[in-house]
Design a protein around this motif. Structure first.
Motif, mmCIF file in Angstrom:
data_model
loop_
_atom_site.group_PDB
_atom_site.id
_atom_site.type_symbol
_atom_site.label_atom_id
_atom_site.label_comp_id
_atom_site.label_asym_id
_atom_site.label_seq_id
_atom_site.Cartn_x
_atom_site.Cartn_y
_atom_site.Cartn_z
ATOM 1 N N ASN A 185 0.948 -1.254 -0.078
ATOM 2 C CA ASN A 185 0.061 -0.212 0.015
ATOM 3 C C ASN A 185 0.679 1.331 0.069
ATOM 4 O OD1 ASN A 185 -2.566 -1.203 -0.019
ATOM 5 N ND2 ASN A 185 -2.458 -1.586 2.005
ATOM 6 N N SER A 186 2.134 1.263 -0.002
ATOM 7 C CA SER A 186 3.053 2.353 -0.020
ATOM 8 C C SER A 186 3.101 3.105 -1.474
ATOM 9 C CB SER A 186 4.568 1.979 0.128
ATOM 10 O OG SER A 186 4.548 1.425 1.683
ATOM 11 N N THR A 187 3.499 4.355 -1.418
ATOM 12 C CA THR A 187 3.439 4.960 -2.719
ATOM 13 C C THR A 187 4.754 5.010 -3.323
ATOM 14 O OG1 THR A 187 1.429 6.315 -2.043
ATOM 15 C CG2 THR A 187 2.971 7.164 -3.672
ATOM 16 N N TYR A 188 5.265 4.623 -4.323
ATOM 17 C CA TYR A 188 6.501 4.444 -5.132
ATOM 18 C C TYR A 188 6.404 5.385 -6.195
ATOM 19 C CZ TYR A 188 6.804 0.278 -2.460
ATOM 20 O OH TYR A 188 6.934 -0.668 -1.354
ATOM 21 N N SER A 189 7.668 5.912 -6.501
ATOM 22 C CA SER A 189 7.741 6.730 -7.596
ATOM 23 C C SER A 189 9.292 6.674 -8.090
ATOM 24 C CB SER A 189 7.575 8.375 -7.128
ATOM 25 O OG SER A 189 8.316 8.887 -6.169
ATOM 26 N N CYS A 190 9.480 7.076 -9.505
ATOM 27 C CA CYS A 190 10.995 7.154 -10.042
ATOM 28 C C CYS A 190 11.198 8.473 -10.526
ATOM 29 C CB CYS A 190 10.839 6.024 -11.284
ATOM 30 S SG CYS A 190 12.009 5.974 -12.076
ATOM 31 N N VAL A 191 12.202 9.157 -10.123
ATOM 32 C CA VAL A 191 12.647 10.444 -10.502
ATOM 33 C C VAL A 191 13.925 10.300 -11.340
ATOM 34 C CG1 VAL A 191 13.107 12.538 -9.629
ATOM 35 C CG2 VAL A 191 11.375 11.150 -8.378
ATOM 36 N N ALA A 192 13.925 11.169 -12.529
ATOM 37 C CA ALA A 192 14.980 11.258 -13.296
ATOM 38 C C ALA A 192 15.186 12.898 -13.113
ATOM 39 C CB ALA A 192 14.767 10.982 -14.676
ATOM 40 N N ALA A 193 16.714 13.244 -12.884
ATOM 41 C CA ALA A 193 17.061 14.549 -12.490
ATOM 42 C C ALA A 193 18.273 14.914 -13.088
ATOM 43 C CB ALA A 193 16.812 14.867 -11.005
ATOM 44 N N ASN A 194 18.562 15.993 -13.373
ATOM 45 C CA ASN A 194 19.884 16.680 -13.528
ATOM 46 C C ASN A 194 20.021 18.106 -12.888
ATOM 47 O OD1 ASN A 194 18.701 18.462 -15.368
ATOM 48 N ND2 ASN A 194 19.752 17.642 -17.221
ATOM 49 N N PRO A 195 20.967 18.920 -13.012
ATOM 50 C CA PRO A 195 21.073 19.958 -12.314
ATOM 51 C C PRO A 195 20.245 21.219 -12.682
ATOM 52 C CG PRO A 195 23.210 19.438 -12.865
ATOM 53 C CD PRO A 195 22.218 18.244 -13.578
ATOM 54 N N ILE A 196 19.569 21.017 -13.809
ATOM 55 C CA ILE A 196 18.540 22.131 -14.130
ATOM 56 C C ILE A 196 16.934 21.651 -14.378
ATOM 57 C CG2 ILE A 196 20.153 23.590 -15.518
ATOM 58 C CD1 ILE A 196 18.062 21.432 -17.700
ATOM 59 N N SER A 197 16.909 20.305 -14.169
ATOM 60 C CA SER A 197 15.201 19.713 -14.345
ATOM 61 C C SER A 197 15.236 18.468 -13.855
ATOM 62 C CB SER A 197 15.054 19.724 -15.989
ATOM 63 O OG SER A 197 15.787 18.763 -16.556
ATOM 64 N N ASN A 198 13.951 18.061 -13.709
ATOM 65 C CA ASN A 198 13.808 16.651 -13.260
ATOM 66 C C ASN A 198 12.363 16.333 -13.533
ATOM 67 O OD1 ASN A 198 11.587 17.294 -10.803
ATOM 68 N ND2 ASN A 198 12.864 18.583 -10.336
ATOM 69 N N GLN A 199 12.037 14.913 -13.623
ATOM 70 C CA GLN A 199 10.817 14.200 -14.044
ATOM 71 C C GLN A 199 10.480 13.208 -13.012
ATOM 72 O OE1 GLN A 199 8.861 15.186 -16.611
ATOM 73 N NE2 GLN A 199 9.851 15.877 -18.008
ATOM 74 N N THR A 200 9.362 13.131 -12.619
ATOM 75 C CA THR A 200 8.794 12.238 -11.666
ATOM 76 C C THR A 200 7.847 11.315 -12.155
ATOM 77 O OG1 THR A 200 9.469 13.680 -9.876
ATOM 78 C CG2 THR A 200 7.831 11.739 -9.475
ATOM 79 N N VAL A 201 7.730 10.039 -12.180
ATOM 80 C CA VAL A 201 6.715 9.265 -12.673
ATOM 81 C C VAL A 201 6.183 8.204 -11.531
ATOM 82 C CG1 VAL A 201 6.242 7.325 -14.024
ATOM 83 C CG2 VAL A 201 7.514 9.077 -14.881
ATOM 84 N N PRO A 202 4.912 8.186 -11.348
ATOM 85 C CA PRO A 202 4.512 7.355 -10.057
ATOM 86 C C PRO A 202 4.652 5.868 -10.730
ATOM 87 C CG PRO A 202 2.689 8.333 -11.040
ATOM 88 C CD PRO A 202 3.953 9.124 -11.603
ATOM 89 N N ILE A 203 4.744 4.760 -9.731
ATOM 90 C CA ILE A 203 4.969 3.518 -10.214
ATOM 91 C C ILE A 203 3.822 2.987 -9.865
ATOM 92 C CG2 ILE A 203 6.250 1.343 -9.831
ATOM 93 C CD1 ILE A 203 8.689 2.778 -9.096
ATOM 94 N N PRO A 204 3.152 2.171 -11.065
ATOM 95 C CA PRO A 204 1.631 1.769 -10.731
ATOM 96 C C PRO A 204 1.589 0.415 -9.917
ATOM 97 C CG PRO A 204 2.576 1.314 -13.006
ATOM 98 C CD PRO A 204 3.326 2.142 -12.336
ATOM 99 N N LYS A 205 0.826 -0.020 -9.438
ATOM 100 C CA LYS A 205 0.397 -1.025 -8.510
ATOM 101 C C LYS A 205 0.000 -2.077 -9.565
ATOM 102 C CE LYS A 205 -0.721 1.079 -4.194
ATOM 103 N NZ LYS A 205 -1.583 1.266 -3.183
ATOM 104 N N CYS A 206 0.924 -2.809 -10.111
ATOM 105 C CA CYS A 206 0.597 -3.996 -11.029
ATOM 106 C C CYS A 206 0.328 -5.308 -10.554
ATOM 107 C CB CYS A 206 1.668 -4.174 -12.179
ATOM 108 S SG CYS A 206 3.343 -4.520 -11.696
ATOM 109 N N CYS A 207 0.467 -5.537 -9.045
ATOM 110 C CA CYS A 207 0.299 -6.676 -8.401
ATOM 111 C C CYS A 207 -0.569 -6.570 -7.026
ATOM 112 C CB CYS A 207 1.503 -7.225 -7.920
ATOM 113 S SG CYS A 207 2.892 -7.585 -9.311
ATOM 114 N N SER A 208 -1.083 -7.699 -6.717
ATOM 115 C CA SER A 208 -1.994 -7.481 -5.507
ATOM 116 C C SER A 208 -1.103 -7.812 -4.231
ATOM 117 C CB SER A 208 -3.171 -8.412 -5.648
ATOM 118 O OG SER A 208 -2.655 -9.900 -5.630
ATOM 119 N N LYS A 209 -1.754 -7.643 -3.160
ATOM 120 C CA LYS A 209 -0.996 -7.948 -2.089
ATOM 121 C C LYS A 209 -0.224 -9.175 -2.068
ATOM 122 C CE LYS A 209 -3.675 -5.133 0.727
ATOM 123 N NZ LYS A 209 -4.886 -5.043 2.072
#
Length: 281
Positions: A185-209
């Motif tokens: 149930n935690s929230t996961y995310s993937c973040v790409a960054a460099n010194p002038i910008s960043n991009q964040t993508v939430p990781i979907p829940k593709c599996c059940s408990k």
């Protein structure tokens, strides 16, 4: 004695004046600055009356003096890209490119001052991609195009789980995340960054408990199984019905020509359906 003292004072004044007038040009420490590909960058040093803009070991690439401004003197690659901002009086370099990086010097020739700027040029960082979503165990793989000083980081909430970077720009950056049941149930995310910008993508829940595919995936697979099962039942029923019909139609025949239902081999399609039911259920 007084005459000798007067000459001594004159010599001291002369020496002091010579030393002051022969001081080297005032030069500040190099300032590190960042620019973005395709955008403009202004060197924050006000031009008073006349000045030169120097680049690395090439010398002057632009100069300005009363009546003429921003004249390119070297390097065609800077042509029509350097001007003097009329409001700020800053040299401005437009349409930045990666290879514009380097040390620039703004030299105010009328004030005897030099200011150096180390410019680094970056692209906007790419958006990370979730390239895999496996259910055994529940895991995802996040990846991004690798460029200058790009980092890729996995988060659970605000906690950093893992991060990576590499000077090898020919290979993408990637990180694998395995989700345990207790953290489902935690929230996961993937973040790409460099010194002038960043991009964040939430990781979907593709599996059940319990680590199995989530409800959406289960529904799709369930519908497929039902369709195949119905087809198999219809085929098997038709073949069984045909066998029974053949048996009854030969009840009046002599025993030598009697066809026993038990002796009829199961057709291949029936066997395939039975095997499917065994695996699926």
């Amino acid at each position: 004695m007084n005459h000798l003292f007067g000459w001594t004072l004159m010599l001291l004044y002369f020496d002091t004046d010579v030393l002051c007038t022969s001081q080297p040009t005032v030069q500040s420490e190099t300032q590190r600055m960042n620019g973005i590909v395709g955008q403009s960058f202004s060197f924050p040093e006000r031009v008073i009356k006349s000045a030169n803009l120097l680049y690395e070991d090439l010398g002057s690439i632009a100069n300005v003096y009363p009546g003429k401004e921003g004249k390119i003197t070297l390097e065609k690659r800077f042509e029509n890209r350097i001007n003097l901002n009329s409001d700020t009086r800053y040299f401005t370099l437009s349409d930045l490119k990666i290879d514009d990086a380097g040390v620039y010097t703004v030299e105010n020739t009328d004030g005897g001052e030099k200011n150096k700027f180390e410019l680094t040029v970056y692209n906007f960082v790419s958006k990370p991609q979730v390239t895999e979503c496996d259910s055994s165990p529940c895991r995802v793989v996040c990846s991004v195009d690798n460029e200058k000083e790009v980092t890729l980081t996995l988060y659970r909430g605000k906690e950093i789980l893992n991060h990576t970077s590499s000077p090898d720009l020919t290979k993408d950056l990637s990180l694998r995340l395995e989700v345990e049941g207790k953290n489902y149930n935690s929230t996961y995310s993937c973040v790409a960054a460099n010194p002038i910008s960043n991009q964040t993508v939430p990781i979907p829940k593709c599996c059940s408990k319990d680590g199995h595919p989530n409800d959406a995936d289960s529904d799709v697979r369930g519908r497929g199984i039902v369709i195949i099962a119905v087809i198999c039942v219809l085929v098997a029923s038709g073949l069984v019905g045909l066998a029974i019909y053949l048996k009854k139609s030969r009840n009046g025949q002599p025993k030598g020509r009697y066809l026993s239902f038990r002796g009829v081999r199961s057709p291949p399609k029936v066997k395939a359906c039975l095997a499917f039911f065994h695996v699926a259920f």
